[in-house]
Design a protein around this motif. Structure first.
Motif, PDB file in Angstrom:
ATOM      1  N   SER A  84       0.821  -1.207   0.000  1.00 25.45           N
ATOM      2  CA  SER A  84       0.000   0.000   0.000  1.00 25.45           C
ATOM      3  C   SER A  84       0.856   1.258   0.000  1.00 25.45           C
ATOM      4  O   SER A  84       0.507   2.254  -0.636  1.00 25.45           O
ATOM      5  CB  SER A  84      -0.926  -0.015   1.215  1.00 25.45           C
ATOM      6  N   ALA A  85       1.982   1.201   0.694  1.00 25.59           N
ATOM      7  CA  ALA A  85       2.863   2.367   0.773  1.00 25.59           C
ATOM      8  C   ALA A  85       3.516   2.671  -0.567  1.00 25.59           C
ATOM      9  O   ALA A  85       3.872   3.804  -0.846  1.00 25.59           O
ATOM     10  CB  ALA A  85       3.932   2.139   1.836  1.00 25.59           C
TER      11      ALA A  85
ATOM     12  N   PRO B  10      -3.895   1.657  -5.157  1.00 20.94           N
ATOM     13  CA  PRO B  10      -3.781   0.424  -4.380  1.00 20.94           C
ATOM     14  C   PRO B  10      -5.056  -0.403  -4.265  1.00 20.94           C
ATOM     15  O   PRO B  10      -5.131  -1.259  -3.399  1.00 20.94           O
ATOM     16  CB  PRO B  10      -3.374   0.953  -3.011  1.00 20.94           C
ATOM     17  N   VAL B  11      -6.036  -0.201  -5.121  1.00 16.55           N
ATOM     18  CA  VAL B  11      -7.306  -0.912  -4.960  1.00 16.55           C
ATOM     19  C   VAL B  11      -7.114  -2.419  -4.976  1.00 16.55           C
ATOM     20  O   VAL B  11      -7.658  -3.133  -4.126  1.00 16.55           O
ATOM     21  CB  VAL B  11      -8.306  -0.469  -6.062  1.00 16.55           C
ATOM     22  N   TRP B  12      -6.335  -2.947  -5.882  1.00 12.26           N
ATOM     23  CA  TRP B  12      -6.141  -4.397  -5.992  1.00 12.26           C
ATOM     24  C   TRP B  12      -5.438  -4.983  -4.771  1.00 12.26           C
ATOM     25  O   TRP B  12      -5.594  -6.156  -4.466  1.00 12.26           O
ATOM     26  CB  TRP B  12      -5.356  -4.732  -7.260  1.00 12.26           C
ATOM     27  N   ILE B  13      -4.683  -4.168  -4.068  1.00 12.15           N
ATOM     28  CA  ILE B  13      -3.940  -4.635  -2.898  1.00 12.15           C
ATOM     29  C   ILE B  13      -4.884  -5.105  -1.795  1.00 12.15           C
ATOM     30  O   ILE B  13      -4.551  -5.988  -1.021  1.00 12.15           O
ATOM     31  CB  ILE B  13      -3.017  -3.505  -2.380  1.00 12.15           C
ATOM     32  N   TRP B  14      -6.069  -4.546  -1.741  1.00 11.73           N
ATOM     33  CA  TRP B  14      -7.008  -4.842  -0.664  1.00 11.73           C
ATOM     34  C   TRP B  14      -7.855  -6.083  -0.927  1.00 11.73           C
ATOM     35  O   TRP B  14      -8.574  -6.537  -0.051  1.00 11.73           O
ATOM     36  CB  TRP B  14      -7.907  -3.628  -0.409  1.00 11.73           C
TER      37      TRP B  14
ATOM     38  N   ARG C 282      -2.857   5.043   5.137  1.00  7.63           N
ATOM     39  CA  ARG C 282      -2.430   5.303   3.765  1.00  7.63           C
ATOM     40  C   ARG C 282      -2.579   6.787   3.450  1.00  7.63           C
ATOM     41  O   ARG C 282      -1.818   7.342   2.676  1.00  7.63           O
ATOM     42  CB  ARG C 282      -3.254   4.471   2.792  1.00  7.63           C
ATOM     43  N   ARG C 283      -3.530   7.413   4.056  1.00 10.89           N
ATOM     44  CA  ARG C 283      -3.767   8.844   3.816  1.00 10.89           C
ATOM     45  C   ARG C 283      -2.697   9.705   4.470  1.00 10.89           C
ATOM     46  O   ARG C 283      -2.518  10.856   4.113  1.00 10.89           O
ATOM     47  CB  ARG C 283      -5.135   9.246   4.329  1.00 10.89           C
TER      48      ARG C 283
END
Length: 162
Positions: free
Chosen positions: A113-114, A119-123, A156-157
């Motif tokens: 994520s960093a 990063p949508v697919w990462i979740w 992440r924000r």
């Protein structure tokens, strides 16, 4: 705070938790051979974490949450206790699948994520893991893992929080 200090701090606190559990188990009459397995697992896990952090490329970080999903899903095929399926048989050992796989899945998701722009697919794998935990049903692991996912998403924000 430098990243290496954060990793060291996490390692120290996790070791303290394992040692507290070991002390409690021994004082509760658990045989030492059983109680010491947690310490042995911590040592193996710390070594694996150090090796992964040193030598693994991005592909390893992608594979870890997927492997965690497979491990947690495999526990659904094992014998349940009071309707909860959280165990995997590995020879003479019975392992808690979530305890084995979820910390690594969260750490790998944080690393991915960093680095990712979108990063949508990462979740995907963590959310599927959470669905399996709810299916088991394992409320304690589902709650802890869900809280971890939420903290990662919020972090992440904030640059550097992860």
């Amino acid at each position: 705070m430098p990243r290496s200090r954060l990793f060291l701090l996490a390692g120290v606190f996790s070791l303290l938790a394992v040692l507290a559990g070991l002390w409690a188990a021994l004082h509760a009459g658990v045989p030492a051979s059983l109680a010491l397995r947690n310490l042995a697992a911590w040592i193996v896990g710390a070594g694996a974490a150090l090796a992964l952090g040193q030598w693994a490329g991005r592909g390893a970080f992608v594979a870890v949450p997927v492997l965690a999903l497979v491990i947690v899903a495999a526990s659904l095929t094992g014998p349940g206790l009071s309707g909860v399926h959280r165990w995997l048989a590995a020879g003479p050992l019975t392992l808690n699948a979530a305890m084995l796989a979820l910390p690594a899945a969260l750490a790998a998701t944080a690393a991915l994520s960093a680095r990712a722009r979108r990063p949508v697919w990462i979740w995907l794998a963590p959310i599927l893991i959470l669905a399996v935990l709810v299916t088991q049903p394992d409320a304690s692991q589902a709650s802890a893992f869900g809280a971890g996912i939420i903290l990662l998403a919020l972090g992440r924000r904030q640059s550097g929080l992860i």
